[in-house]
Design an enzyme around this catalytic site. Structure first.
Site, mmCIF file in Angstrom:
data_model
loop_
_atom_site.group_PDB
_atom_site.id
_atom_site.type_symbol
_atom_site.label_atom_id
_atom_site.label_comp_id
_atom_site.label_asym_id
_atom_site.label_seq_id
_atom_site.Cartn_x
_atom_site.Cartn_y
_atom_site.Cartn_z
ATOM 1 N N HIS A 1 5.392 3.874 -0.833
ATOM 2 C CA HIS A 1 6.670 4.322 -1.394
ATOM 3 C C HIS A 1 6.551 4.299 -2.913
ATOM 4 O O HIS A 1 6.055 3.328 -3.492
ATOM 5 C CB HIS A 1 7.791 3.380 -0.928
ATOM 6 C CG HIS A 1 9.152 3.822 -1.374
ATOM 7 N ND1 HIS A 1 9.816 4.880 -0.799
ATOM 8 C CD2 HIS A 1 9.959 3.362 -2.367
ATOM 9 C CE1 HIS A 1 10.987 5.056 -1.402
ATOM 10 N NE2 HIS A 1 11.092 4.144 -2.355
ATOM 11 N N SER B 1 -1.371 14.492 -0.364
ATOM 12 C CA SER B 1 -2.344 14.011 -1.357
ATOM 13 C C SER B 1 -2.745 12.556 -1.097
ATOM 14 O O SER B 1 -3.897 12.177 -1.342
ATOM 15 C CB SER B 1 -1.807 14.191 -2.782
ATOM 16 O OG SER B 1 -0.772 13.287 -3.066
ATOM 17 N N ASN B 2 -1.836 11.741 -0.594
ATOM 18 C CA ASN B 2 -2.224 10.362 -0.241
ATOM 19 C C ASN B 2 -3.158 10.355 0.960
ATOM 20 O O ASN B 2 -4.095 9.550 1.021
ATOM 21 C CB ASN B 2 -0.986 9.505 0.023
ATOM 22 C CG ASN B 2 -0.384 8.974 -1.261
ATOM 23 O OD1 ASN B 2 -0.972 8.121 -1.921
ATOM 24 N ND2 ASN B 2 0.772 9.506 -1.646
ATOM 25 N N ALA C 1 -1.314 6.540 -9.415
ATOM 26 C CA ALA C 1 -1.482 5.132 -9.020
ATOM 27 C C ALA C 1 -1.501 4.990 -7.504
ATOM 28 O O ALA C 1 -2.261 4.186 -6.947
ATOM 29 C CB ALA C 1 -0.365 4.287 -9.634
ATOM 30 N N ARG D 1 14.761 11.253 19.135
ATOM 31 C CA ARG D 1 13.811 10.516 18.296
ATOM 32 C C ARG D 1 12.751 9.849 19.176
ATOM 33 O O ARG D 1 11.557 9.862 18.875
ATOM 34 C CB ARG D 1 14.603 9.462 17.507
ATOM 35 C CG ARG D 1 13.871 8.860 16.351
ATOM 36 C CD ARG D 1 14.781 7.970 15.526
ATOM 37 N NE ARG D 1 15.862 8.673 14.857
ATOM 38 C CZ ARG D 1 15.720 9.451 13.773
ATOM 39 N NH1 ARG D 1 14.536 9.625 13.239
ATOM 40 N NH2 ARG D 1 16.744 10.053 13.237
ATOM 41 N N ASN E 1 3.061 1.917 5.035
ATOM 42 C CA ASN E 1 3.726 3.026 4.352
ATOM 43 C C ASN E 1 3.547 2.855 2.852
ATOM 44 O O ASN E 1 3.429 1.734 2.364
ATOM 45 C CB ASN E 1 5.223 3.036 4.677
ATOM 46 C CG ASN E 1 5.952 4.179 3.987
ATOM 47 O OD1 ASN E 1 5.476 5.314 3.967
ATOM 48 N ND2 ASN E 1 7.107 3.896 3.392
ATOM 49 N N ARG F 1 10.078 10.988 8.507
ATOM 50 C CA ARG F 1 10.851 10.765 9.728
ATOM 51 C C ARG F 1 11.115 9.278 9.889
ATOM 52 O O ARG F 1 10.217 8.451 9.675
ATOM 53 C CB ARG F 1 10.070 11.214 10.968
ATOM 54 C CG ARG F 1 9.876 12.684 11.104
ATOM 55 C CD ARG F 1 11.128 13.450 11.379
ATOM 56 N NE ARG F 1 11.768 13.109 12.655
ATOM 57 C CZ ARG F 1 12.994 13.471 13.001
ATOM 58 N NH1 ARG F 1 13.731 14.178 12.169
ATOM 59 N NH2 ARG F 1 13.493 13.146 14.164
ATOM 60 N N ILE F 2 12.327 8.949 10.281
ATOM 61 C CA ILE F 2 12.621 7.557 10.643
ATOM 62 C C ILE F 2 12.217 7.378 12.100
ATOM 63 O O ILE F 2 12.535 8.217 12.954
ATOM 64 C CB ILE F 2 14.113 7.254 10.430
ATOM 65 C CG1 ILE F 2 14.406 7.314 8.930
ATOM 66 C CG2 ILE F 2 14.483 5.889 11.001
ATOM 67 C CD1 ILE F 2 15.861 7.158 8.569
HETATM 68 C C1 GRF Z 1 4.383 10.144 -2.201
HETATM 69 O O1 GRF Z 1 4.966 9.938 -3.461
HETATM 70 C C2 GRF Z 1 4.704 8.995 -1.275
HETATM 71 O O2 GRF Z 1 4.741 7.752 -1.908
HETATM 72 C C3 GRF Z 1 6.070 9.363 -0.781
HETATM 73 O O3 GRF Z 1 6.034 10.757 -0.612
HETATM 74 C C4 GRF Z 1 5.039 11.311 -1.463
HETATM 75 C C5 GRF Z 1 4.073 12.034 -0.595
HETATM 76 O O4 GRF Z 1 3.111 12.745 -1.321
HETATM 77 N N1 GRF Z 1 6.406 8.611 0.412
HETATM 78 P P1 GRF Z 1 1.808 13.273 -0.606
HETATM 79 O O5 GRF Z 1 2.252 14.112 0.591
HETATM 80 O O6 GRF Z 1 0.976 12.109 -0.202
HETATM 81 O O7 GRF Z 1 1.114 14.141 -1.630
#
Ligand code: GRF
Length: 215
Positions: A110, A14-15, A174, A66, A108, A92-93
């Site tokens: 978070h 979704s992001n 948000a 990795r 990134n 993944r790290i």
């Molecule tokens: C989001 O909450 C992001 O901040 C976190 O993992 C989730 C990923 O959601 N790292 P999406 O795949 O972007 O819907």
């Protein structure tokens, strides 16, 4: 010239979709060149395809180390002329070598107000800690998980009776506003990493948006 962005995902995307939507605007300083998932069945891959964005699965399980997986990602990014990388639910790290090579060019998101609640289940961590305000953070990626210099944050209230899921949903709304904003700052050159710190050109970080109750 728009910056070419590669988005790394592992899940629903979704992001990724929020970044792709923002990038459709003519005046947005970035374009999405490719979406890469380390999980071949990530729903976000199909979502990218439907949005007309090139997408690629690079299954980490197919690589012996990795570093070998990171090399495959690097090759795919280079093939598309990617200049900035956005992690969007990428689970993944990365090897320190990859993270260091892309330092200042990888973002990134978070779902907590870092440096609080790094790692897994940050929304549950926030509820367990009893905080009244949480939120989300976009930061530059460094080799240490969820610890890079902060580019932008949005605050989100914790409501009485919240579960990790209801809080996650509120934070996610948000995130979808914050990430396009943060990528715009970096892609336009208004925010950059130097000497281990984020520098911002005026006008600074739109505090009205970042703390809007509408988030
Ligand atoms: C989001 O909450 C992001 O901040 C976190 O993992 C989730 C990923 O959601 N790292 P999406 O795949 O972007 O819907």
């Amino acid at each position: 010239m728009k910056k070419r962005v590669g988005i790394l995902i592992s899940g629903r995307g979704s992001n990724m979709a929020a970044l792709a939507e923002a990038a459709r605007a003519a005046d947005y300083p970035a374009e999405i060149a490719i979406v890469i998932s380390n999980r071949p069945h990530a729903p976000g891959l199909e979502r990218a395809r439907q949005a007309g964005i090139k997408s690629l699965a690079i299954d980490h399980k197919a690589y012996p180390s990795r570093e070998a997986f990171d090399d495959a990602v690097e090759a795919a990014l280079r093939a598309e002329g990617v200049e900035l990388v956005a992690h969007a639910g990428f689970m993944r790290i990365q090897s320190a070598a990859f993270a260091t090579r892309w330092l200042g060019r990888q973002l990134n998101i978070h779902p907590s107000l870092l440096p609080a609640f790094k790692g897994l289940q940050p929304q549950k961590q926030a509820l367990d800690a009893g905080v009244l305000i949480s939120g989300c953070t976009v930061h530059f990626v460094t080799p240490e998980l969820d610890s890079g210099p902060i580019i932008a944050q949005a605050a989100v209230p914790v409501h009485a009776g919240d579960s990790p899921e209801t809080l996650a949903d509120r934070i996610l709304a948000a995130e979808h506003r914050l990430y396009p904003h943060a990528l715009r700052l970096v892609a336009s050159g208004a925010a950059w990493l130097e000497g281990g710190k984020v520098h911002l050109k005026a006008p600074a970080n739109q505090p009205d948006f970042l703390f809007s109750p509408k988030l």
